[in-house]
Design a protein around this motif. Structure first.
Motif, short mmCIF file in Angstrom:
data_model
loop_
_atom_site.label_atom_id
_atom_site.label_comp_id
_atom_site.label_asym_id
_atom_site.label_seq_id
_atom_site.Cartn_x
_atom_site.Cartn_y
_atom_site.Cartn_z
N ASN A 124 61.21 16.01 25.51
CA ASN A 124 62.15 17.07 25.16
C ASN A 124 61.69 17.85 23.94
OD1 ASN A 124 63.85 16.31 27.25
ND2 ASN A 124 65.08 14.95 25.98
N LEU A 125 60.50 17.55 23.46
CA LEU A 125 59.98 18.18 22.25
C LEU A 125 59.98 19.71 22.30
CD1 LEU A 125 58.61 17.54 19.44
CD2 LEU A 125 56.43 17.84 20.64
N PRO A 126 59.53 20.35 23.41
CA PRO A 126 59.45 21.82 23.41
C PRO A 126 60.77 22.52 23.16
CG PRO A 126 58.19 20.90 25.23
CD PRO A 126 58.98 19.77 24.65
N TRP A 127 61.89 21.85 23.46
CA TRP A 127 63.21 22.47 23.23
C TRP A 127 63.82 22.03 21.91
CZ3 TRP A 127 62.23 19.82 27.92
CH2 TRP A 127 61.86 20.67 28.98
N LEU A 128 63.62 20.76 21.55
CA LEU A 128 64.23 20.25 20.33
C LEU A 128 63.48 20.65 19.08
CD1 LEU A 128 65.17 16.62 21.46
CD2 LEU A 128 66.62 18.65 21.44
N ASP B 162 56.99 22.07 16.26
CA ASP B 162 56.11 20.91 16.09
C ASP B 162 55.17 20.71 17.27
OD1 ASP B 162 57.24 20.43 13.67
OD2 ASP B 162 58.55 18.81 14.34
N VAL B 163 55.26 21.58 18.26
CA VAL B 163 54.32 21.51 19.39
C VAL B 163 53.04 22.20 18.97
CG1 VAL B 163 53.89 22.09 21.80
CG2 VAL B 163 56.21 21.53 21.05
N PRO B 164 51.92 21.47 18.90
CA PRO B 164 50.68 22.09 18.43
C PRO B 164 50.06 22.99 19.49
CG PRO B 164 50.25 19.86 19.14
CD PRO B 164 51.75 20.06 19.26
N GLY B 165 49.11 23.79 19.04
CA GLY B 165 48.35 24.59 19.99
C GLY B 165 48.82 26.03 20.06
N ASN B 166 48.27 26.72 21.03
CA ASN B 166 48.50 28.14 21.24
C ASN B 166 49.96 28.43 21.57
OD1 ASN B 166 48.59 30.65 22.97
ND2 ASN B 166 46.47 30.75 22.24
N ARG C 228 52.72 16.08 14.51
CA ARG C 228 53.53 16.23 13.31
C ARG C 228 54.84 15.47 13.41
NH1 ARG C 228 52.43 19.44 9.24
NH2 ARG C 228 50.82 20.48 10.47
N TYR C 229 55.43 15.43 14.60
CA TYR C 229 56.72 14.76 14.75
C TYR C 229 56.61 13.23 14.70
CZ TYR C 229 55.50 14.13 19.73
OH TYR C 229 54.89 13.78 20.91
N HIS C 230 55.39 12.70 14.63
CA HIS C 230 55.21 11.26 14.48
C HIS C 230 55.27 10.80 13.02
CE1 HIS C 230 53.25 10.43 18.67
NE2 HIS C 230 54.55 10.61 18.71
N TYR D 294 47.06 19.09 11.59
CA TYR D 294 47.80 17.93 11.09
C TYR D 294 46.85 16.76 10.83
CZ TYR D 294 51.52 14.48 10.57
OH TYR D 294 52.36 13.50 10.09
N PHE D 295 45.84 16.61 11.66
CA PHE D 295 44.85 15.54 11.48
C PHE D 295 44.12 15.71 10.15
CE2 PHE D 295 40.78 13.36 12.29
CZ PHE D 295 41.26 12.14 12.73
#
Length: 344
Positions: free
Chosen positions: A77-81, A85-89, A174-176, A209-210
């Motif tokens: 559910n990460l993309p909505w919540l 915090d979703v990495p990338g393009n 990041r959400y970890h 983040y790394f």
């Protein structure tokens, strides 16, 4: 029955089971989406398939027009919540959300991994509540068991057979909250100079983040005792769990959380986030902390590591807790939903 090896899994092949592989050129996101939305529905129609089960968050939108039933599994559910915090393009995220939203709307049945995941998803999409069901994932109890054995030094930094260590297995998302976890460990070592090392097995899933993680580690007073390893031979994981003094998982957005259960199955006391599905999945078999608060994490590490009676209690509760989860149950319940979609 013949079998074909795909990765590390043996797939049975018979008159009733057919395995079709596609070109690796479709492995990247955009080509894969194009294949799924154009070539796949045509193949499904040509083969006269009645129901498509998709465990990968999206569906071919054309199925709705072909009158083919569909069962969709949503694993995050990460993309909505927490879209930031979703990495990338950002364009890729936009495309991903667009096709996932459409897939959710057209699917006849939707499966999620926990009751928490269902509450989160149906709060975003209220109209899907009647077609959404939660089915717990399973746990391979034959693989994740308490093991003894030797292994070479991991990256020449830690000997898991001789040294004490806390363990976390977590992608560098990041959400970890891995930065907060590293700070919490450093705080713990300030107070207990002879404490265990911290072994963080991760994967570089977000380069920015790394880099931040490595920077945080180098600024810690006990940086030499923080062992960060990218990826690892998966066959070593049960042994690495088994030798750990404590397992820590600090994500604030999870719909299930495999690694906590894997650690429990290997006889390791678990300390985990109090967010999202973690309390539902782990129940009374874990100690909980706020993943955004390093001080709280430190305090809970102290509580669980130093209290031997509490550690024994959590280990026993963990063994009991994992009995709730089996792939046989997952498969049986999933099959039931596919049949319902077929018959409706």
């Amino acid at each position: 029955i013949n079998e074909k090896l795909i990765g590390s899994y043996a797939i049975p092949i018979s008159n009733n089971i057919h395995l079709i592989t596609i070109s690796e050129k479709y492995s990247k996101m955009i080509p894969r989406y194009i294949w799924m939305q154009t070539i796949l529905p045509i193949n499904i129609l040509r083969r006269k398939i009645d129901v498509l089960f998709s465990p990968m968050n999206i569906m071919p939108i054309l199925l709705k027009f072909f009158n083919i039933r569909s069962v969709l599994v949503i694993h995050s559910n990460l993309p909505w919540l927490y879209p930031k915090d979703v990495p990338g393009n950002k364009l890729k995220l936009l495309i991903q959300k667009l096709f996932t939203n459409l897939s959710i709307k057209i699917s006849d049945k939707i499966i999620v991994d926990s009751k928490t995941a269902k509450k989160e998803l149906t709060r975003i999409f209220p109209t899907i509540i009647d077609k959404t069901i939660d089915i717990y994932l399973g746990l391979d109890k034959n693989r994740f068991i308490k093991k003894k054995g030797s292994v070479e030094l991991l990256n020449n930094k830690i000997d898991i057979n001789k040294e004490k260590y806390f363990l976390s297995i977590s992608g560098a998302w990041r959400y970890h909250c891995l930065k907060e976890l590293i700070i919490a460990y450093d705080n713990f070592r300030h107070e207990y100079k002879k404490g265990p090392k911290f072994l963080l097995i991760t994967k570089n899933t977000d380069q920015q983040y790394f880099n931040e993680l490595n920077e945080v580690i180098t600024t810690r007073n006990f940086s030499e005792d923080i062992i960060l390893i990218e990826d690892i031979d998966s066959d070593l994981i049960p042994l690495i769990y088994s030798n750990a003094d404590l397992y820590i998982f600090s994500s604030y957005c999870e719909v299930f959380g495999f690694t906590n259960l894997e650690a429990m199955s290997c006889g390791v006391p678990v300390l985990t986030s109090n967010k999202s599905a973690m309390p539902e999945i782990c129940g009374e078999a874990a100690l909980y902390f706020n993943p955004n608060e390093p001080v709280d994490i430190t305090n809970k590490i102290v509580d669980l590591y130093l209290d031997k009676n509490l550690r024994r209690k959590m280990i026993m509760r963990g063994y009991k807790r994992i009995s709730k989860y089996s792939w046989q149950n997952t498969c049986a319940q999933t099959k039931s939903q596919i049949l319902r979609a077929h018959n409706n």
